[in-house]
Scaffold this active site. Structure first.
Site, PDB file in Angstrom:
ATOM      1  N   ASP A  23       7.817  -9.161  18.720  1.00  8.42           N
ATOM      2  CA  ASP A  23       6.723 -10.051  19.462  1.00  8.42           C
ATOM      3  C   ASP A  23       7.689 -11.542  19.238  1.00  8.42           C
ATOM      4  O   ASP A  23       6.995 -12.113  18.589  1.00  8.42           O
ATOM      5  CB  ASP A  23       5.128  -9.261  19.076  1.00  8.42           C
ATOM      6  CG  ASP A  23       4.769 -10.969  19.933  1.00  8.42           C
ATOM      7  OD1 ASP A  23       5.926 -10.535  20.937  1.00  8.42           O
ATOM      8  OD2 ASP A  23       3.403 -10.231  19.348  1.00  8.42           O
ATOM      9  N   LYS A  28       5.627 -15.780  28.083  1.00  8.33           N
ATOM     10  CA  LYS A  28       5.058 -16.824  27.896  1.00  8.33           C
ATOM     11  C   LYS A  28       6.223 -17.794  28.285  1.00  8.33           C
ATOM     12  O   LYS A  28       6.046 -17.539  29.806  1.00  8.33           O
ATOM     13  CB  LYS A  28       5.510 -17.098  26.768  1.00  8.33           C
ATOM     14  CG  LYS A  28       3.921 -16.635  25.799  1.00  8.33           C
ATOM     15  CD  LYS A  28       3.332 -18.109  24.308  1.00  8.33           C
ATOM     16  CE  LYS A  28       1.552 -17.823  24.220  1.00  8.33           C
ATOM     17  NZ  LYS A  28       1.481 -17.005  23.091  1.00  8.33           N
ATOM     18  N   PHE A  70      -0.610 -12.384  15.252  1.00  6.12           N
ATOM     19  CA  PHE A  70      -1.365 -12.342  16.072  1.00  6.12           C
ATOM     20  C   PHE A  70      -0.243 -11.740  17.399  1.00  6.12           C
ATOM     21  O   PHE A  70       0.871 -11.768  17.912  1.00  6.12           O
ATOM     22  CB  PHE A  70      -0.973 -13.955  16.935  1.00  6.12           C
ATOM     23  CG  PHE A  70      -2.125 -14.433  18.223  1.00  6.12           C
ATOM     24  CD1 PHE A  70      -3.180 -14.266  18.181  1.00  6.12           C
ATOM     25  CD2 PHE A  70      -1.205 -14.304  19.380  1.00  6.12           C
ATOM     26  CE1 PHE A  70      -3.973 -14.598  19.183  1.00  6.12           C
ATOM     27  CE2 PHE A  70      -1.266 -14.539  20.562  1.00  6.12           C
ATOM     28  CZ  PHE A  70      -3.845 -14.357  20.502  1.00  6.12           C
TER      29      PHE A  70
HETATM   30  C1  LIG Z   1       0.517 -15.398  23.207  1.00  3.97           C
HETATM   31  C2  LIG Z   1       0.850 -14.480  22.450  1.00  3.97           C
HETATM   32  C3  LIG Z   1       0.790 -13.294  22.565  1.00  3.97           C
HETATM   33  C4  LIG Z   1      -0.371 -12.740  23.368  1.00  3.97           C
HETATM   34  O1  LIG Z   1       0.495 -13.316  24.945  1.00  3.97           O
HETATM   35  P1  LIG Z   1      -1.323 -13.988  26.119  1.00  3.97           P
HETATM   36  O2  LIG Z   1      -0.115 -14.233  27.456  1.00  3.97           O
HETATM   37  O3  LIG Z   1      -1.666 -14.612  25.482  1.00  3.97           O
HETATM   38  O4  LIG Z   1      -1.641 -12.459  26.383  1.00  3.97           O
HETATM   39  C5  LIG Z   1       1.282 -12.298  22.170  1.00  3.97           C
HETATM   40  N1  LIG Z   1       2.048 -12.701  20.867  1.00  3.97           N
HETATM   41  C6  LIG Z   1       2.510 -13.862  20.177  1.00  3.97           C
HETATM   42  C7  LIG Z   1       4.028 -13.606  19.241  1.00  3.97           C
HETATM   43  C8  LIG Z   1       1.924 -14.750  20.713  1.00  3.97           C
HETATM   44  O5  LIG Z   1       1.973 -15.955  21.084  1.00  3.97           O
END
Ligand SMILES: *Cc1c(COP(=O)(O)O)cnc(C)c1O
Length: 402
Positions: free
Chosen positions: A226, A255, A141
């Site tokens: 990420d 986040k 994700f």
């Molecule tokens: C939440 C998340 C994203 C995307 O972030 P947004 O601010 O919702 O665009 C990307 N990678 C990971 C691992 C995430 O948990």
């Protein structure tokens, strides 16, 4: 229009159904607790998907935001502003990297990492035009843009959003062999989550991150981590990669970087990588704005003390010990690290959503991921007493399905 039922009815009628929220309408929050419009209190066990690591209304973060609101909120990057230097130097020091490229949302930061990796591939590695590929993981994700969903393996996230962006190779998560097989001379990067959050808090086998690091170094490929959900204290370390002392070439952050106040994201990398971006080649009107940087600076200051990392490690041990004690009692498996857990409920008992609703009725806010998995990620400010209380509520909720 003020009761829970009225507010939900209008929200459902007047907004796209891209989410399926639990039936609670939150009005205010402090620390680890939220209060709904009826005055009922709930313990937050989702933390805005790890955006609220430092708690709702964290005094240091709110004060920094309020101070900044009085002075300056936006300049665009056409000019410098007085919060920017500190933010970039501070985040660079926290990550151990030379340079920062700030954006707003997580997906934008992932897009930024992809663009930087491709440009680095053509300009530094010498990949032939249009040939670059990036290796990504099954069940990843990374956000919701058209390029990012192009390499999602979740049909809900991907189906009917094509045509898809080419240039990605999906391999099994947790297997360094799978990466080795997919690699060729046009591979510019391996993009992974050091722990897969949305997939259900999947922790890869021990040594995996180290082996990926070694492979990427040997093959001249960028390792992009990420850490949007796993980073900034959640797992008991500043970054989930720290558990294996692995340093990726590119950190992707978001986040919690915005302190639960404003969207703040960034990538961090050294000059030989991030230096490929020249004026006009990438940007964002709001990226690196004064309010975002002021909030980010407060977050970095909090992380520099190490208190939250230590607290997440300590409370995480307690959480995982208690959750493991429930295995066999309606719980099939427990995964995770620090104050972050994916709990697989016996699917013959209840779905994750049913368990989430039963938790809601007991005053705990948690959310299912897939099928019968629920994810637990309370704000790191949570008290030990509240943590243990919530685990009792989980046991009680599961028992209610027998
Ligand atoms: C939440 C998340 C994203 C995307 O972030 P947004 O601010 O919702 O665009 C990307 N990678 C990971 C691992 C995430 O948990």
């Amino acid at each position: 229009m003020s009761t829970t039922a009225e507010l939900i009815e209008v929200s459902e009628r007047r907004s796209a159904h891209n989410y399926h929220p639990l039936p609670v309408v939150i009005h205010e929050a402090r620390g680890a607790w939220v209060t709904d419009v009826e005055g009922k209190r709930y313990l937050d066990f989702l933390s805005g998907y790890s955006s609220l690591n430092f708690g709702h209304g964290n005094p240091k973060i709110i004060e920094a935001a309020q101070e900044q609101l009085k002075n300056l909120t936006l300049t665009s990057r056409a000019f410098y502003h007085d919060q920017f230097a500190r933010f970039c130097a501070g985040l660079g020091d926290l990550t151990g990297k030379d340079m920062i490229l700030p954006m707003n949302t997580g997906a934008e930061a992932v897009e930024t990492a992809i663009k930087v990796a491709r440009k680095w591939g053509y300009q530094v590695k010498g990949v032939q035009p249009e040939q670059a590929n990036i290796i990504v993981m099954e069940d990843n994700f990374h956000g919701r843009t058209t390029t990012i969903v192009s390499f999602s393996t979740d049909p809900d996230a991907r189906d009917d959003f094509g045509p898809y962006t080419p240039g990605f190779r999906v391999v099994k998560y947790g297997s360094v062999e799978a990466i080795r097989e997919a690699l060729d001379e046009n591979t510019v990067a391996v993009l992974l989550e050091p722990i897969q959050g949305e997939a259900g808090v999947l922790v890869p086998p021990d040594g995996y991150l180290t082996q990926v690091r070694e492979l990427c170094t040997a093959e001249g490929v960028l390792m992009i981590a990420d850490e949007i959900q796993s980073g900034l204290g959640r797992t008991g370390r500043t970054f989930a990669c720290d558990h294996e002392n692995v340093v990726p070439d590119v950190y992707v952050l978001g986040k919690a970087l915005g302190g639960g106040v404003v969207p703040v994201s960034a990538i961090a990398a050294d000059q030989d990588v991030l230096g490929v971006i020249k004026p006009g080649q990438h940007g964002s009107t709001f990226g690196g704005n004064p309010l975002a940087c002021a909030v980010g600076n407060a977050v970095i200051e909090i992380l520099n003390t190490g208190e939250f990392q230590a607290r997440a490690a300590e409370l995480g041990d307690l959480l995982h010990a208690r959750l493991r004690g429930m295995i066999g009692d309606g719980v099939v498996t427990v995964r995770g690290r620090g104050l972050w857990a994916g709990v697989d409920i016996d699917p013959s008992l209840a779905t994750g959503r049913e368990v989430s609703k039963a938790l809601l009725a007991r005053g705990v806010l948690a959310k299912d991921t897939h099928g019968s998995t629920i994810r637990l990620a309370p704000p790191i400010v949570i008290s030990e007493e509240d943590l243990l209380w919530a685990v009792e509520q989980l046991a009680d909720a599961i028992a209610s399905f027998r």
